[in-house]
Design a protein around this motif. Sequence first.
Motif, short mmCIF file in Angstrom:
data_model
loop_
_atom_site.label_atom_id
_atom_site.label_comp_id
_atom_site.label_asym_id
_atom_site.label_seq_id
_atom_site.Cartn_x
_atom_site.Cartn_y
_atom_site.Cartn_z
N PRO A 252 38.43 34.27 45.12
CA PRO A 252 38.50 35.73 45.01
C PRO A 252 39.13 36.15 43.68
CG PRO A 252 39.50 34.96 47.06
CD PRO A 252 39.20 33.76 46.24
N GLY A 253 38.75 37.32 43.20
CA GLY A 253 39.34 37.87 41.99
C GLY A 253 38.30 38.13 40.92
N ARG A 254 38.81 38.41 39.72
CA ARG A 254 37.95 38.73 38.57
C ARG A 254 37.73 37.46 37.75
NH1 ARG A 254 36.48 43.48 36.15
NH2 ARG A 254 35.95 43.32 33.95
N HIS A 255 36.49 37.18 37.44
CA HIS A 255 36.12 35.99 36.69
C HIS A 255 35.10 36.37 35.61
CE1 HIS A 255 37.82 33.59 39.98
NE2 HIS A 255 37.22 34.44 40.77
N THR A 256 35.16 35.67 34.49
CA THR A 256 34.17 35.85 33.43
C THR A 256 33.48 34.52 33.20
OG1 THR A 256 35.52 37.55 32.41
CG2 THR A 256 33.82 36.57 31.04
N ARG A 257 32.15 34.54 33.14
CA ARG A 257 31.37 33.33 32.88
C ARG A 257 30.41 33.62 31.73
NH1 ARG A 257 34.79 31.83 35.76
NH2 ARG A 257 34.67 30.62 37.66
#
Length: 185
Positions: A92-97
């Motif tokens: 869970p949470g904010r992720h950047t790919r």
Amino acid sequence: QFPGFDDLYCKFCFVYGQDWVPTAGLEEGISQITSKSNVAPTTLVWNFPIDITFKSTNPSGWPQIVVSVYGPDFFGNDVVRGYGAVHVPFTPGRHTRTIAMFVPESTSRLQKFTSWFTGRRPEFTDPRVIAQGEGREVTRVRSQGFVTISFNVVTKDMKKLGYDVSPSDMQNPSLVPVTEGIHKH
């Protein structure tokens, strides 16, 4: 980021296992056309929100997003500028790919000349194939650009199913059942 290209749009779709069911949102879609700005001439920004909810009792076949980027060629025809895929993060949470994009290439000089002459470049009939391993080893591709996606992931009832996806160790998250992490002495 697609150096040398402008006026691009993006198509997306999700690939997931047989135990997964989308319960809300769109499984596939298309963005607006974006153009380079004077402020950031190497970056194209879509700011295109994608909202989807999945339900499953099995982590096998965790969803992947497949992105296809298209834009005009010299003659004004829309041609593929890149394909790429990435798994939706499972914590869970904010992720950047950032996805390294690629395009298929012709395998022979004759095919290269024919595609140049006719303006028809090689492309996949179904972009979902890039999220699967079958047949990919015989596909010749060329790297071309990057797409960065920002994810906001929410999970529900994972612990009830016996999976710990808490962000306690962000460097090494796992989908190991909770019971495997408990040792009795």
